[in-house]
Design an enzyme around this catalytic site. Structure first.
Site, PDB file in Angstrom:
ATOM      1  N   ASN A  45       0.813  -1.223   0.000  1.00 24.70           N
ATOM      2  CA  ASN A  45       0.000   0.000   0.000  1.00 24.70           C
ATOM      3  C   ASN A  45       0.846   1.272   0.000  1.00 24.70           C
ATOM      4  O   ASN A  45       0.324   2.377   0.122  1.00 24.70           O
ATOM      5  CB  ASN A  45      -0.939   0.011   1.198  1.00 24.70           C
ATOM      6  N   GLY A  46       2.183   1.131  -0.129  1.00 21.58           N
ATOM      7  CA  GLY A  46       3.061   2.289  -0.203  1.00 21.58           C
ATOM      8  C   GLY A  46       3.698   2.687   1.107  1.00 21.58           C
ATOM      9  O   GLY A  46       4.564   3.568   1.125  1.00 21.58           O
ATOM     10  N   HIS A 138      17.612  27.579  -0.794  1.00 22.17           N
ATOM     11  CA  HIS A 138      17.084  28.555  -1.754  1.00 22.17           C
ATOM     12  C   HIS A 138      17.228  29.976  -1.220  1.00 22.17           C
ATOM     13  O   HIS A 138      17.530  30.906  -1.970  1.00 22.17           O
ATOM     14  CB  HIS A 138      15.620  28.226  -2.047  1.00 22.17           C
ATOM     15  N   LYS A 201      13.967  39.904 -14.368  1.00 15.66           N
ATOM     16  CA  LYS A 201      12.864  39.067 -14.832  1.00 15.66           C
ATOM     17  C   LYS A 201      11.625  39.338 -14.001  1.00 15.66           C
ATOM     18  O   LYS A 201      11.686  39.874 -12.891  1.00 15.66           O
ATOM     19  CB  LYS A 201      13.227  37.589 -14.727  1.00 15.66           C
ATOM     20  N   ARG A 203       8.281  37.002 -12.734  1.00 11.42           N
ATOM     21  CA  ARG A 203       7.675  35.671 -12.692  1.00 11.42           C
ATOM     22  C   ARG A 203       6.163  35.787 -12.567  1.00 11.42           C
ATOM     23  O   ARG A 203       5.642  36.620 -11.807  1.00 11.42           O
ATOM     24  CB  ARG A 203       8.232  34.875 -11.513  1.00 11.42           C
ATOM     25  N   ASP A 229      23.074  29.964 -10.228  1.00 10.87           N
ATOM     26  CA  ASP A 229      21.788  29.792  -9.564  1.00 10.87           C
ATOM     27  C   ASP A 229      21.900  28.665  -8.558  1.00 10.87           C
ATOM     28  O   ASP A 229      22.873  27.893  -8.573  1.00 10.87           O
ATOM     29  CB  ASP A 229      20.688  29.489 -10.586  1.00 10.87           C
ATOM     30  N   ASP A 233      15.150  23.578 -12.328  1.00 12.46           N
ATOM     31  CA  ASP A 233      14.059  22.604 -12.307  1.00 12.46           C
ATOM     32  C   ASP A 233      13.651  22.260 -13.735  1.00 12.46           C
ATOM     33  O   ASP A 233      14.190  21.344 -14.351  1.00 12.46           O
ATOM     34  CB  ASP A 233      12.887  23.155 -11.501  1.00 12.46           C
ATOM     35  N   THR A 234      12.743  23.018 -14.314  1.00 10.52           N
ATOM     36  CA  THR A 234      12.333  22.734 -15.691  1.00 10.52           C
ATOM     37  C   THR A 234      13.249  23.401 -16.713  1.00 10.52           C
ATOM     38  O   THR A 234      13.164  23.097 -17.898  1.00 10.52           O
ATOM     39  CB  THR A 234      10.893  23.214 -15.932  1.00 10.52           C
ATOM     40  N   GLY A 235      14.100  24.310 -16.257  1.00 14.12           N
ATOM     41  CA  GLY A 235      15.048  24.957 -17.166  1.00 14.12           C
ATOM     42  C   GLY A 235      14.522  26.191 -17.858  1.00 14.12           C
ATOM     43  O   GLY A 235      15.259  26.854 -18.586  1.00 14.12           O
TER      44      GLY A 235
END
Length: 324
Positions: A45-46, A138, A201, A203, A229, A233-235
């Site tokens: 069940n994980g 971060h 930038k 966001r 940086d 993450d996604t670039g």
């Protein structure tokens, strides 16, 4: 005479979760110790089961686990392992988190939002962690979320020395991809004796990973630009920043980041980018589907091992960076 005297010596034990065993093995090798044998598996069940195969009673225990995908599973496994060590009468429990999960959720942008980075710190403390050892949070204020010592390591010496050794420093410009990384970029400038530029930038707070680059502050024409940086993450952000630098006349762009998350469309974006090289550390495991010649991964294990030794021997972790 009352009481009992003991002549026992301090004992260091290194434990690892299943998220990033390669890094744990490297750290163990640097320390000259073996990882404690651990039985860990998932029920149907994980649910996660963990049992250590050696006694941890009275030992200074160091538990390493990176918060990588599937991130919630590995955070839960780490919490269970901390609880197991606490109930095994460990003398102290230092949690090594090379990449700290939910670090981007360190403040509220809008009402009714969580501060998840604080929640992770509370969970670690409640589970039984006495100390956190992590790499390039971060934001620095996350250290204050944990009610106990936090050793905040940085990968800057590893990354900066690599870049500095392979480029012409007379043409080098350090670039911050946003205003929030300016202090870190400034430390790069001091180390490599290079000028600073900033990519401005904006966001979109309503859409994750959506960034519009507006302008470049600083002279980058004909320069070799190094974008610095903490994570990719996604670039989308970093590739857009690189495009802005090339549009302003940059000769070449190198991207460096401590944590290469590289999820979703990151592989395609990195492959199609004009960036000549992406440099990461191995705080996270390499994505299985990422096969790019222009990606370089440097080891953070020596830095972690030195910090572990300083903590165990009641030395100074800060001195590691004052020497460099």
């Amino acid at each position: 005479m009352t009481g009992i005297k003991t002549t026992g010596e301090k004992k260091l034990m290194l434990f690892s979760g299943r998220a990033h065993p390669e890094l744990a093995e490297e750290v163990a090798h640097q320390l000259g110790v073996g990882l404690v044998p651990t039985k860990a598996f998932d029920f149907a069940n994980g649910e996660i089961y963990v049992r250590f195969q050696e006694s941890a009673r009275g030992a200074d225990c160091f538990l390493i686990q990176s918060h990588t995908a599937p991130i919630n599973k590995w955070i839960m496994e780490q919490l269970i392992m901390i609880d197991a060590l606490k109930r095994a009468s460990a003398r102290s429990i230092t949690v090594i988190v090379p990449s700290y999960g939910y670090a981007r959720q360190d403040k509220k942008h809008k009402g009714r939002e969580p501060i998840s980075a604080r929640l992770i710190a509370d969970l670690l403390k409640t589970a039984g962690a006495d100390r956190i050892l992590t790499v390039d949070l971060h934001t620095d204020q996350i250290q204050g979320f944990f009610d106990g010592p936090v050793d905040h390591l940085t990968a800057l010496p590893v990354l900066a020395d690599y870049v500095g050794a392979k480029v012409d420093r007379s043409k080098l410009t350090i670039v911050s991809p946003d205003a929030g990384r300016v202090r870190v970029a400034d430390r790069w400038c001091d180390r490599l004796d290079a000028p600073l530029a900033i990519v401005h930038k904006r966001r979109d707070k309503d859409v994750a990973n959506q960034v519009t680059v507006h302008e470049v502050v600083g002279d980058v024409k004909g320069r070799v630009c190094v974008l610095v940086d903490d994570m990719i993450d996604t670039g989308g952000t970093i590739c857009a920043a690189a495009d802005a630098l090339f549009a302003h006349g940059a000769e070449d762009v190198i991207v460096t980041a401590t944590h290469g998350i590289l999820s979703g469309p990151a592989a395609d974006r990195l492959k199609n980018s004009k960036v000549s090289e992406f440099v990461f550390t191995n705080t996270l495991p390499d994505p299985a589907d990422l096969e790019l010649d222009k990606v370089t991964v440097l080891s953070i294990a020596p830095s972690i091992a030195r910090a572990v030794r300083e903590v165990f021997e009641d030395g100074s972790v800060t001195s590691l960076f004052e020497e460099q």
